[in-house]
Scaffold this active site. Structure first.
Site, PDB file in Angstrom:
ATOM      1  N   HIS A 152       0.843  -1.197   0.000  1.00  0.00           N
ATOM      2  CA  HIS A 152       0.000   0.000   0.000  1.00  0.00           C
ATOM      3  C   HIS A 152       0.880   1.248   0.000  1.00  0.00           C
ATOM      4  O   HIS A 152       1.624   1.497   0.949  1.00  0.00           O
ATOM      5  CB  HIS A 152      -0.920   0.005   1.218  1.00  0.00           C
ATOM      6  CG  HIS A 152      -1.814   1.204   1.263  1.00  0.00           C
ATOM      7  ND1 HIS A 152      -2.751   1.459   0.290  1.00  0.00           N
ATOM      8  CD2 HIS A 152      -1.900   2.237   2.146  1.00  0.00           C
ATOM      9  CE1 HIS A 152      -3.383   2.579   0.576  1.00  0.00           C
ATOM     10  NE2 HIS A 152      -2.887   3.075   1.699  1.00  0.00           N
ATOM     11  N   ASP A 154       0.889   5.151  -0.100  1.00  0.00           N
ATOM     12  CA  ASP A 154       0.166   6.423   0.021  1.00  0.00           C
ATOM     13  C   ASP A 154       0.865   7.503  -0.794  1.00  0.00           C
ATOM     14  O   ASP A 154       2.044   7.780  -0.543  1.00  0.00           O
ATOM     15  CB  ASP A 154       0.143   6.876   1.485  1.00  0.00           C
ATOM     16  CG  ASP A 154      -0.740   6.003   2.354  1.00  0.00           C
ATOM     17  OD1 ASP A 154      -1.941   5.910   2.069  1.00  0.00           O
ATOM     18  OD2 ASP A 154      -0.215   5.416   3.327  1.00  0.00           O
ATOM     19  N   ASP A 266      -7.826   1.307   2.285  1.00  0.00           N
ATOM     20  CA  ASP A 266      -7.451   2.278   3.315  1.00  0.00           C
ATOM     21  C   ASP A 266      -8.356   3.488   3.473  1.00  0.00           C
ATOM     22  O   ASP A 266      -8.244   4.194   4.458  1.00  0.00           O
ATOM     23  CB  ASP A 266      -6.004   2.748   3.072  1.00  0.00           C
ATOM     24  CG  ASP A 266      -5.342   3.261   4.346  1.00  0.00           C
ATOM     25  OD1 ASP A 266      -5.786   2.874   5.437  1.00  0.00           O
ATOM     26  OD2 ASP A 266      -4.381   4.045   4.248  1.00  0.00           O
ATOM     27  N   ASP A 404       1.702  -1.251   4.456  1.00  0.00           N
ATOM     28  CA  ASP A 404       2.178   0.009   3.886  1.00  0.00           C
ATOM     29  C   ASP A 404       3.628  -0.114   3.421  1.00  0.00           C
ATOM     30  O   ASP A 404       4.500  -0.539   4.188  1.00  0.00           O
ATOM     31  CB  ASP A 404       2.096   1.123   4.931  1.00  0.00           C
ATOM     32  CG  ASP A 404       0.673   1.535   5.232  1.00  0.00           C
ATOM     33  OD1 ASP A 404      -0.250   0.946   4.641  1.00  0.00           O
ATOM     34  OD2 ASP A 404       0.478   2.446   6.064  1.00  0.00           O
ATOM     35  N   HIS A 554      -6.636   9.477  -0.015  1.00  0.00           N
ATOM     36  CA  HIS A 554      -7.307   9.389   1.287  1.00  0.00           C
ATOM     37  C   HIS A 554      -6.485   9.951   2.444  1.00  0.00           C
ATOM     38  O   HIS A 554      -6.890   9.804   3.603  1.00  0.00           O
ATOM     39  CB  HIS A 554      -7.723   7.938   1.568  1.00  0.00           C
ATOM     40  CG  HIS A 554      -6.597   6.955   1.510  1.00  0.00           C
ATOM     41  ND1 HIS A 554      -6.320   6.242   0.366  1.00  0.00           N
ATOM     42  CD2 HIS A 554      -5.680   6.577   2.421  1.00  0.00           C
ATOM     43  CE1 HIS A 554      -5.277   5.452   0.600  1.00  0.00           C
ATOM     44  NE2 HIS A 554      -4.871   5.645   1.838  1.00  0.00           N
TER      45      HIS A 554
END
Length: 1158
Positions: A152, A154, A266, A404, A554
């Site tokens: 994941h 971000d 998420d 993550d 997000h």
């Protein structure tokens, strides 16, 4: 290499430590019922008879079908099972109103009504129960386990997107390509195109080729494929479409693949709008994770974690999309292999010694798998797989393997792949285990699940289900507000960093306007010379699309990133806003025929009327100097699809001005003093000039501000009234206004439709007296929550909100013939009041949309130590008997019914409000508040509607960010408030559990607020003696129907515009048909001429432009096979003839070619 912190909420690991080793107790759920031995014996004994009977029955059915029906042509759908269409279920709310509503097995309201929200301790699976199984559940259908490696990433959170890319994401993508290429049994999924696009620019041709090969052979799947994994609470549907389209189009053009499975692990809660948009983009399946832990438990108890998501209005199952909801606390490895995190953590082999990740907090750590321990470890892991499998209906199991920013090095990736392959080999080698385990992609999982669901009927008795896929329940509703544990509700992020939530929406409407202008420039262009301006801007336009898309992440629009990351997002948006405004300033010159060379090099003659000096500054109105004997040109751009007739405003330095239209005809105008948000220094010395403007749909109109024009009445000054505190000096009256004192403790402002009454002592709105005789109590209150546990994500107030206004504030009233306004500078316990506000009503005498609006503007400055750990709200304590039921929108697209529950704390009864919330009486009277930025809303007591404006929080809330929210900026929040009475019986909110729709007037008010008229001012004044020719631009043949909205009109590939074949459709039009409540006035009191009940002819839509080669397409512009999108058959067929027919609530996209008429 940096030490990596765990994902949000990792600090909770210690609180879910089991006190004892998990003993297998009897599950609360019964195991799947399998075919009994007696039934099997019966089938075998009568096999021949049964077979003959079935054959005969099949023959008779065929005979009947083809003898009695005309021959039909069926197009094969690219789905694994063809939908079974059922007759729509009609719900009659009254004799005069019939509501079409979806028929489903589960609604999220029903779940909330049922769940007790007691947070019972479930043992090893703290938020569930002690899961067990008999062992024979897989005897006839083996367990098929797909372990899906993922990382994941971000695009901004604790680091900026560029910092993350340089330190982590680029290495992860390198690792994936290298390690997957070693063994074709290895699989991986990737989601974020913002990172993949950066990597693609840096990667060698060899790496790119390897990447494409991995995608083509099914080892690497792109899931979602948006620019980011967008937030679903604050993001507007325009921006969601944009960000997915940007990612999907880049991916299709670069890698040659189109995603069909969505992966959203998420975002902090989920919107049904997302399910609709994905379905209309050709997606087949969705995966979600962060839903309320009690809701997960309830769904798991009944094996409903996989379902078909249906829109609440959809009576024909055209919006159905299959969803997998992950069952446990997090998407990390301890919470994905099974219900016992202490066990699952031992199978996160990147937590072995020598790696950078934290060790298992439960005390038992992963060790290398070898021949000595493989049997014990494999059986231990299989036990978790089996327990997890009992929560779902099928024997196909999904097990994500990641976290993550994982798989950052070859050693890490090899540790996971190597150990798991040994475990798989052992499990697969023992037939008695009835299990096949392997690495898989999301597509491997969903494809296998659908194949199993086609063979075995998993439907429960009496289940409505879906024609999309058999064996699963249908569900409607959304998944807000999310709680991950205890009383920790994630409603704070609905409001965190509200300044940038507002900038987000300004960028959206500015981008939409620029897209529109570029489309017109190229559409009306007949030769290469006039392509220079729009195509020269293509790179900056693409950057603007991507900067908007990036902020939908997000941790972007949510306001949940570190301060320097917020600054990075803000700077990107600010840069794009400036670029777009410069382009629009030049474009209007071409469209109005002022700029003939059509070259991008010359500076613009115009500038926007509002500009921002930096990324975190409020917009400032540019002032027209208006010297004697001069005239200054102003151009108004209407981005909406209907003619606008409304009062507009510019700031001037001198009050003695006259307004002229494009024919140099006098226009009546009003002048009012410009006030600042400082009670000790009220007047700026500048003035606001107001006039009524008429602007064509999607067009331009010119007006002139003149000083010294003979024969025209000057702008008429407003009358000013003051109320100053007794302990302060009275402000001096500015020239040329007439000033007087407020004598009463009440003050009124009014227009022809309503009179507003204010409490002068507190400066707050008390009531609305409408001209039809209705009186509505508003009871405006400004209050604060004290919150020592709130943070960027969580709202956890210490108690109730307390009012902060005291008697003795300052009030200024401005009364003019076009605008009347009350300014309030309240007295508060603070040394500097955190808020001042104004209330306006407009009067242009023609019953336009604007006249029914009460405009509230709150200036918020939640700054300094006094405001620490405070959350500021405005509360309207109305007399509407709503029983604590209200309606708030989802993504500006649809409404959701909200109900306040006593079994949930205040923070759990807060909901996202991207654009609208309303209360409704049982008799139909409505109180609505429209906003132009996303905020949080609640109705905690009967008749109350409260909206949070800003929050300043010292502490981190334990979800990984590592800081509070202290970077507040001064900002203005604007609401448009309306009170409406129905003209026929409407549905009762208490007895009707379905969402209600806004009225047509309400839709139009929202559109006017979110897509305001854009004003541009000439940089230089001209002599009043030179009259230019009339200038306007009116590209539409007529206003579009009032319930039809142009979501976007754009050139999707501006960088490649000149290289595309001449007949290829280079333009895109996206329409939305609004659904409005017919128990309110049909014309919306807004002079609507038509509705979209009849088809619109694209060929007749534009003046001077011919439309050709129109094609229906998906909302992400990558599919032209419209059968896979769920629309009616007319969508594809009608488009070829230029006919646009849209059902209410639908959004439809069309590719087309434009050429000027010869």
């Amino acid at each position: 290499m940096m030490q990596f912190s765990s994902r949000r909420g990792a600090g909770w690991a210690q609180s879910i430590l089991p006190t004892t080793k998990s003993a297998a107790k009897q599950s609360r759920k019964q195991p799947r019922k399998r075919t009994t031995a007696a039934f099997r014996d019966f089938i075998l004994a009568n096999f021949f008879t049964i077979g003959l009977s079935l054959t005969l029955l099949f023959f008779l059915l065929l005979l009947f079908r083809f003898a009695s029906l005309p021959k039909l042509q069926f197009r094969p759908r690219p789905r694994l099972s063809r939908p079974r269409f059922r007759k729509p279920v009609l719900h009659h709310s009254s004799a005069n109103a019939t509501v079409l509503a979806a028929s489903v097995d589960i609604t999220t309201k029903d779940l909330y009504d049922k769940i007790r929200f007691q947070d019972e301790d479930g043992g090893p699976w703290k938020q569930g129960w002690r899961v067990s199984y008999k062992g024979n559940e897989w005897n006839e259908e083996k367990l098929k386990v797909f372990v899906v490696p993922h990382s994941h990433n971000d695009p901004g959170w604790k680091l900026t997107v560029d910092e993350y890319y340089d330190r982590q994401s680029r290495h992860i993508l390198d690792t994936i390509v290298e390690t997957l290429s070693k063994d074709n049994r290895r699989k991986f999924i990737w989601e974020e195109m913002s990172y993949l696009e950066k990597w693609w620019r840096d990667a060698s041709s060899v790496k790119k080729e390897s990447f494409i090969n991995l995608v083509q052979n099914g080892q690497l799947e792109i899931v979602g494929g948006g620019w980011v994994m967008n937030d679903e609470a604050n993001s507007h549907y325009f921006a969601i479409i944009e960000q997915i389209t940007e990612g999907n189009m880049w991916l299709n053009e670069t890698v040659g693949v189109i995603p069909k499975n969505s992966w959203s692990i998420d975002p902090f809660g989920y919107s049904s709008t997302m399910a609709y948009l994905l379905r209309r983009m050709g997606f087949e399946n969705m995966l979600i994770q962060r839903t309320h832990y009690e809701l997960k438990k309830e769904l798991a108890l009944h094996k409903n974690l996989e379902y078909v998501w249906r829109q609440s209005w959809d009576t024909e199952e055209t919006t159905d999309i299959f969803v997998h909801m992950m069952p446990f606390y997090s998407y990390d490895i301890p919470h994905t292999c099974g219900p016992e995190p202490a066990v699952c953590c031992q199978f996160d082999f990147a937590r072995m010694r020598g790696f950078v990740y934290e060790r298992c907090p439960w005390g038992e750590h992963p060790v290398e798998t070898d021949q000595e321990n493989v049997k014990d470890k494999a059986l231990q892991l299989l036990d978790q797989y089996r327990k997890k499998s009992t929560l779902y209906r099928t024997n196909t199991l999904l097990v994500p393997l990641g976290d993550d920013f994982r798989y950052i090095s070859i050693d890490e990736a090899e540790a996971q792949f190597r150990n798991y392959q040994l475990l798989f080999d052992y499990i697969n080698s023992d037939p008695s285990l009835n299990t096949e385990a392997k690495f898989g992609t999301l597509d491997d999982y969903f494809r296998t699940l659908r194949e199993e669901a086609d063979r075995i009927n998993y439907s429960h008795a009496g289940e409505i289900g879906s024609g999309e896929i058999g064996g699963f329940p249908s569900l409607s509703g959304d998944f807000f507000t999310y709680a991950d544990r205890n009383q920790d509700y994630w409603s704070g992020y609905y409001v965190s960093r509200p300044f940038f939530k507002a900038v987000d929406r300004v960028l959206e409407q500015t981008l939409r306007g620029a897209e529109m202008m570029m489309a017109f420039l190229l559409g009306y262009c007949q030769r290469a010379q006039c392509e220079k301006l729009p195509t020269g801007f293509s790179y900056k336009l693409t950057a603007a699309r991507r900067n908007l898309a990036l902020f939908q992440h997000h941790d972007g629009v949510t306001g949940t990133a570190k301060d320097h990351v917020v600054e990075d997002y803000g700077t990107r948006m600010h840069m794009s806003l400036q670029d777009l405004q410069i382009f629009m300033s030049k474009a209007i010159e071409v469209l109005l025929g002022i700029r003939h060379e059509k070259n991008d090099q010359n500076p613009a003659q115009f500038e926007p009327a509002q500009t921002r000096s930096r990324y975190d500054a409020q917009p400032v109105h540019m002032a027209i100097t208006a010297r004697e004997g001069t005239v200054q040109t102003t151009v108004l751009f209407n981005p909406l699809e209907q003619t606008r007739n409304e009062v507009v405003m510019l700031v001037v330095e001198r009050p003695d001005v006259t307004v002229l239209d494009s024919n140099w005809t006098c226009v009546k105008s009003q002048i009012s003093p410009e006030l600042r948000h400082d009670k000790d220094n009220l007047f700026t010395g500048r003035h606001r000039v107001y006039w009524k403007a008429l602007v064509p749909p999607m067009g331009l109109q010119t007006y002139y501000i003149a000083n010294g024009f003979v024969g025209c009445e000057k702008a008429k000054p407003a009358n000013i009234k003051f109320l100053s505190p007794s302990n302060s000096s009275k402000p001096s009256c500015p020239t040329p206004y007439t000033c007087s004192d407020l004598e009463s403790d009440k003050v009124e402002i009014s227009n022809q439709h309503q009179t507003l009454t204010f409490d002068v002592n507190h400066g707050l709105l008390e009531k609305i007296n409408r001209k039809d005789g209705h009186i509505n109590v508003v009871g405006e209150e400004i209050s604060m929550y004290s919150s020592t546990e709130s943070g960027a994500y969580l709202f956890k107030p210490n108690g109730n909100a307390e009012p902060i206004t005291k008697p003795g504030g300052q009030v200024v009233v401005s009364e003019g013939h076009l605008v009347q306004e009350v300014y309030s500078y309240p007295k508060t316990p603070f040394e500097k009041a955190p808020i001042s506000h104004s209330t306006r009503v407009y009067n242009n005498g023609e019953s336009t949309v604007q006249e029914f609006v009460i405009e509230k503007e709150y200036h918020v400055e939640l700054l300094g130590d006094e405001s620490d750990d405070k959350e500021l709200i405005v509360r309207y304590k109305t007399d509407i008997d709503n029983n604590r039921i209200f309606y708030s929108d989802l993504n500006g697209f649809q409404m959701s019914r909200r109900e306040t529950y006593d079994k949930i704390p205040v923070q759990g009864n807060y909901y996202p409000m991207p654009s609208l919330a309303f209360l409704q009486r049982p008799n139909g009277e409505r109180f609505s508040v429209h906003t132009r930025q996303s905020l949080g809303v609640a109705s905690l007591k009967n008749g109350w509607l409260e909206i949070m404006l800003d929050r300043r929080l010292v502490r981190d809330d334990g979800r990984g960010l590592g800081q509070g929210v202290m970077d507040n900026r001064p900002m203005n929040v604007v609401f448009h408030i309306t009170v409406e009475t129905n003209i026929s019986l409407s549905s009762n909110p208490i007895s009707n559990s379905r969402p209600m729709s806004p009225s047509l007037l309400s839709h139009l008010i929202g559109a006017h607020l979110n897509y305001p008229i854009n004003l541009f001012i000439a940089k230089k004044p001209e002599s009043i003696n030179v009259q230019p020719p009339p200038r306007s631009f009116s590209p539409l043949a007529a206003s579009l129907p009032c319930d039809l909205h142009v979501v976007n009109f754009k050139v999707p590939r501006p960088l490649k515009y000149s290289q595309q074949p001449i007949d290829e459709p280079k333009f895109v039009l996206v329409f939305q048909r609004r659904h409005w409540d017919s128990s309110y006035c049909r014309k919306g009191r807004s002079q609507c001429a038509t509705m979209a009940d009849e088809p619109i002819n694209l060929h007749d839509m534009f003046k001077g432009l011919s439309v050709s080669n129109a094609k229906a397409t998906s909302l992400n512009l990558v599919h032209e096979d419209t059968d896979m999108l769920g629309y009616s058959e007319h969508f594809g067929v009608g488009a070829q003839e230029g006919h646009i027919l849209i059902s209410p609530m639908e959004i439809q996209a069309y590719k087309l070619q434009l050429r000027p008429h010869e």
